[in-house]
Write a protein that holds these residues in place. Structure first.
Motif, PDB file in Angstrom:
ATOM      1  N   ARG A 135       0.831  -1.204   0.000  1.00  0.00           N
ATOM      2  CA  ARG A 135       0.000   0.000   0.000  1.00  0.00           C
ATOM      3  C   ARG A 135       0.868   1.257   0.000  1.00  0.00           C
ATOM      4  O   ARG A 135       0.605   2.220  -0.711  1.00  0.00           O
ATOM      5  N   LYS A 136       1.944   1.226   0.815  1.00  0.00           N
ATOM      6  CA  LYS A 136       2.844   2.381   0.872  1.00  0.00           C
ATOM      7  C   LYS A 136       3.536   2.596  -0.471  1.00  0.00           C
ATOM      8  O   LYS A 136       3.703   3.734  -0.922  1.00  0.00           O
ATOM      9  N   ALA A 137       3.931   1.476  -1.114  1.00  0.00           N
ATOM     10  CA  ALA A 137       4.576   1.592  -2.422  1.00  0.00           C
ATOM     11  C   ALA A 137       3.613   2.206  -3.436  1.00  0.00           C
ATOM     12  O   ALA A 137       4.007   3.045  -4.251  1.00  0.00           O
ATOM     13  N   MET A 138       2.350   1.779  -3.366  1.00  0.00           N
ATOM     14  CA  MET A 138       1.347   2.336  -4.283  1.00  0.00           C
ATOM     15  C   MET A 138       1.104   3.809  -3.988  1.00  0.00           C
ATOM     16  O   MET A 138       0.972   4.627  -4.915  1.00  0.00           O
ATOM     17  N   GLU A 139       1.046   4.168  -2.708  1.00  0.00           N
ATOM     18  CA  GLU A 139       0.866   5.570  -2.333  1.00  0.00           C
ATOM     19  C   GLU A 139       2.037   6.418  -2.832  1.00  0.00           C
ATOM     20  O   GLU A 139       1.841   7.535  -3.344  1.00  0.00           O
ATOM     21  N   ASP A 140       3.249   5.867  -2.678  1.00  0.00           N
ATOM     22  CA  ASP A 140       4.433   6.585  -3.151  1.00  0.00           C
ATOM     23  C   ASP A 140       4.386   6.766  -4.669  1.00  0.00           C
ATOM     24  O   ASP A 140       4.750   7.829  -5.201  1.00  0.00           O
ATOM     25  N   LYS A 141       3.922   5.715  -5.358  1.00  0.00           N
ATOM     26  CA  LYS A 141       3.823   5.784  -6.815  1.00  0.00           C
ATOM     27  C   LYS A 141       2.799   6.829  -7.244  1.00  0.00           C
ATOM     28  O   LYS A 141       3.051   7.629  -8.149  1.00  0.00           O
ATOM     29  N   ILE A 142       1.655   6.828  -6.552  1.00  0.00           N
ATOM     30  CA  ILE A 142       0.604   7.803  -6.858  1.00  0.00           C
ATOM     31  C   ILE A 142       1.098   9.218  -6.573  1.00  0.00           C
ATOM     32  O   ILE A 142       0.871  10.148  -7.345  1.00  0.00           O
ATOM     33  N   ARG A 143       1.803   9.368  -5.448  1.00  0.00           N
ATOM     34  CA  ARG A 143       2.344  10.673  -5.082  1.00  0.00           C
ATOM     35  C   ARG A 143       3.373  11.135  -6.127  1.00  0.00           C
ATOM     36  O   ARG A 143       3.404  12.307  -6.509  1.00  0.00           O
ATOM     37  N   HIS A 144       4.184  10.179  -6.600  1.00  0.00           N
ATOM     38  CA  HIS A 144       5.186  10.522  -7.607  1.00  0.00           C
ATOM     39  C   HIS A 144       4.521  10.939  -8.913  1.00  0.00           C
ATOM     40  O   HIS A 144       4.931  11.908  -9.554  1.00  0.00           O
ATOM     41  N   LEU A 145       3.481  10.205  -9.299  1.00  0.00           N
ATOM     42  CA  LEU A 145       2.760  10.554 -10.525  1.00  0.00           C
ATOM     43  C   LEU A 145       2.082  11.907 -10.396  1.00  0.00           C
ATOM     44  O   LEU A 145       1.954  12.639 -11.369  1.00  0.00           O
ATOM     45  N   ALA A 146       1.633  12.229  -9.179  1.00  0.00           N
ATOM     46  CA  ALA A 146       0.924  13.492  -8.964  1.00  0.00           C
ATOM     47  C   ALA A 146       1.869  14.688  -8.970  1.00  0.00           C
ATOM     48  O   ALA A 146       1.463  15.795  -9.341  1.00  0.00           O
ATOM     49  N   PHE A 147       3.121  14.477  -8.579  1.00  0.00           N
ATOM     50  CA  PHE A 147       4.035  15.611  -8.402  1.00  0.00           C
ATOM     51  C   PHE A 147       5.280  15.581  -9.292  1.00  0.00           C
ATOM     52  O   PHE A 147       6.057  16.521  -9.276  1.00  0.00           O
ATOM     53  N   TYR A 148       5.451  14.502 -10.058  1.00  0.00           N
ATOM     54  CA  TYR A 148       6.667  14.398 -10.865  1.00  0.00           C
ATOM     55  C   TYR A 148       6.326  14.029 -12.308  1.00  0.00           C
ATOM     56  O   TYR A 148       5.340  13.354 -12.576  1.00  0.00           O
ATOM     57  N   ASP A 149       7.165  14.488 -13.205  1.00  0.00           N
ATOM     58  CA  ASP A 149       6.989  14.207 -14.627  1.00  0.00           C
ATOM     59  C   ASP A 149       7.416  12.781 -14.934  1.00  0.00           C
ATOM     60  O   ASP A 149       8.519  12.360 -14.559  1.00  0.00           O
ATOM     61  N   ALA A 150       6.557  12.039 -15.611  1.00  0.00           N
ATOM     62  CA  ALA A 150       6.812  10.622 -15.860  1.00  0.00           C
ATOM     63  C   ALA A 150       8.006  10.394 -16.777  1.00  0.00           C
ATOM     64  O   ALA A 150       8.747   9.424 -16.619  1.00  0.00           O
ATOM     65  N   LEU A 151       8.227  11.288 -17.740  1.00  0.00           N
ATOM     66  CA  LEU A 151       9.309  11.087 -18.712  1.00  0.00           C
ATOM     67  C   LEU A 151      10.677  11.406 -18.132  1.00  0.00           C
ATOM     68  O   LEU A 151      11.634  10.638 -18.301  1.00  0.00           O
TER      69      LEU A 151
END
Length: 579
Positions: A135-151
């Motif tokens: 769950r924490k890994a998914m939250e971190d991933k979601i947070r990264h997608l929300a605040f960081y550029d994927a490319l």
């Protein structure tokens, strides 16, 4: 006695059954359940704890956490256990534990409660842990997608603005200056179109890496979208000039770094950036700062690209005035505040053969406004389309009025057509509909096109012009000699007229170069059987020179300024001796 033994035996069986049921329940739940004594040693674990630790219950019981987890995990867990045993607190905490057996990290949500005897004394603790690693890994991933550029992995627009707002407050509190750098890659679209989007993505990734290398760890580099990047330099100096100097040095470093060679699968590529800079001191909103840096970046592009430009408040004033003009122009079109002026075109004998229609804006407060002021705004805002249609309709209506008088029925009227207008899918249909609506002879209407319009898509231009020519519409090539002036395409175009740009007429007759170019254009027009009109004829000396080199048409202040429809009619009648 037998009855008492029987009762005890039944009670023991019932107790055993209850313990078995409890064990079954504790081993069935997803949680990790354990009990520790006052020395933090395990005295009970359920089956999930055995699986987690990879040991049997016999190997676990009597051991402390240091036997199973790394030193940091064991120390943190012991501190939490002490709060339960010694301070008799209920502890709910998120624990990160690293297993000694395989080095895997697990994140647990753990609740620990003190266990008390009948007299209230704490004899141990009971803990229930839930593995929330996934769950924490998914939250971190979601947070990264929300605040960081994927490319690129850089901060995105949202995170940048959050950090920028925080930085503004910090700079205002500390009376310090930072800087915002807006970076746009020059001609990125060309690379994308020629080498493909995958190569474009590789370039963006390399740019992100290079820009990040040029700044401090506490600074923020963000991808703002497409080929745009923004750098926020936090606190630079309490002195505005010093902060500006540091920002310039960083921008120069970025410029130099991004100019270096890029390699894509063995191929070399060079790219340059344009950079706009504005300073951060807390007094300007984050969105406005970004607009300022963006404006400065566009100034860098206008100045030739591959350079940096500092924001100047005068830019904002110009933008605000431009926005106001756009708003007022929109109203002007709706409320018909526009009108056409007409500048006569005459032949070598000085007889009026037609006119060029020039739009004017009768502004309620400013009076008559010339096209130099508002046409660029119309083109940038898209208002050139309704404006252009209005001009065409007004011109057709004027031609219709001229047909009612013998003195004006054979005059031609030239109308300037913008690139955007000419390329509209419905342009041809709309134009021919106006010709039919006002029942005018199409050969009396002449469309003036620029060389840049034609060369942008020559095949499309030729096809569209030929079709309109078949319908009787005439064409003039405006500002001839200032653009490409390629004979390869001129001979393909169904032109009626070449117009010599005023920049060549201004130097006549004294400037030898202007004189030579003018002679060549007139000779070329003659060979191609085209009528030639010299624009900007303002002196008798210019007119006399043009007559000597057999110029066939003239337009300029020597003959008449652009005038209203009524004044133009008087000019024509005067010339014919009818006033």
């Amino acid at each position: 006695m037998d009855a008492q033994q029987k009762a005890l035996s039944e009670k023991a069986i019932e107790l055993s059954r209850s313990e078995n049921n409890l064990t079954t329940i504790l081993n069935s739940v997803e949680a990790y359940i354990f009990i520790k004594d006052t020395h933090y040693r395990y005295s009970y674990v359920n089956r999930n704890m055995e699986k987690l630790l990879g040991m049997s219950v016999e190997q676990i019981l009597g051991q402390q956490d240091s036997a199973f987890f790394d030193a940091d995990s064991a120390t943190q867990t012991a501190e939490d256990d002490a709060r339960v045993i010694l301070q008799e607190q209920r502890v709910a905490t998120e624990e990160v534990r690293t297993l000694c057996s395989n080095g895997n990290n697990h994140v647990f949500m753990t609740v620990k409660l003190p266990l008390r005897s009948e007299n209230g004394k704490v004899y141990g603790l009971c803990g229930i842990s839930t593995d929330i690693t996934e769950r924490k890994a998914m939250e971190d991933k979601i947070r990264h997608l929300a605040f960081y550029d994927a490319l690129t992995g850089l901060a995105n627009r949202r995170l940048l603005i959050d950090r920028l707002e925080l930085q503004q407050r910090r700079n205002q509190r500390n009376q310090e200056y930072g800087a915002l750098l807006f970076i746009d890659l020059d001609n990125f679209k060309t690379l994308n179109d020629t080498l493909g989007h995958d190569t474009g993505d590789q370039l963006l990734q390399q740019v992100a890496h290079r820009v990040s290398f040029c700044v401090r760890e506490e600074d923020t580099v963000a991808r703002f979208g497409g080929d745009e990047f923004v750098v926020m330099l936090g606190s630079l100096s309490s002195s505005e000039p010093d902060a500006g100097s540091v920002a310039r040095k960083v921008a120069d470093k970025i410029l130099e770094t991004l100019r270096q060679e890029y390699r894509f699968e063995g191929q070399s590529h060079y790219s340059t950036p344009s950079i706009g800079i504005t300073l951060i001191n807390g007094s300007v909103a984050a969105d406005d700062l970004l607009k300022q840096a963006d404006l400065a970046m566009y100034k860098a592009k206008e100045a030739g690209r591959n350079r940096l430009y500092f924001y100047d408040p005068a830019m904002q004033e110009a933008i605000s005035l431009r926005a106001q003009m756009e708003s007022e122009l929109r109203v002007a079109i709706e409320q018909e505040q526009l009108l056409l002026y007409y500048q006569p075109q005459v032949n070598a004998a000085g007889i009026v053969t037609g006119a060029e229609a020039l739009v004017r804006w009768e502004h309620p407060q400013r009076g008559l406004v010339g096209p130099v002021e508002f046409i660029p705004v119309a083109e940038a805002s898209g208002l050139i389309l309704p404006l252009g249609h209005w001009v065409l309709e007004a011109a057709c209506q004027q031609l219709s009025d001229w047909t009612k008088r013998e003195q004006t029925r054979d005059l031609t009227l030239s109308v300037n057509i913008s690139t955007h207008q000419f390329k509209q899918a419905d342009f041809v249909d709309a134009l021919l509909a106006l010709v039919a609506q006002y029942a005018i002879k199409p050969e009396r209407l002449k469309l003036e096109l620029t060389e840049s319009l034609l060369i942008d898509d020559i095949d499309f231009a030729i096809e569209r012009m030929r079709f309109l020519k078949q319908q009787g519409i005439g064409f003039a090539l405006d500002d001839f000699g200032t653009g490409y002036s390629s004979l390869a395409y001129i001979k393909q175009l169904p032109l009626d007229q070449l117009k010599i740009d005023r920049c060549f007429i201004d130097g006549l007759p004294s400037d030898a170069n202007d004189a030579a170019i003018t002679r060549i254009i007139i000779s070329l027009a003659s060979e191609l059987n085209l009528w030639v009109v010299a624009e900007g004829v303002e002196t008798q000396a210019q007119r006399d020179f043009l007559l000597d080199v057999n110029c066939s048409g003239f337009q300029g202040y020597w003959y008449s300024r652009p005038v209203s429809a009524e004044s133009f009619l008087l000019y024509v009648l005067e010339q014919q001796g009818e006033t």
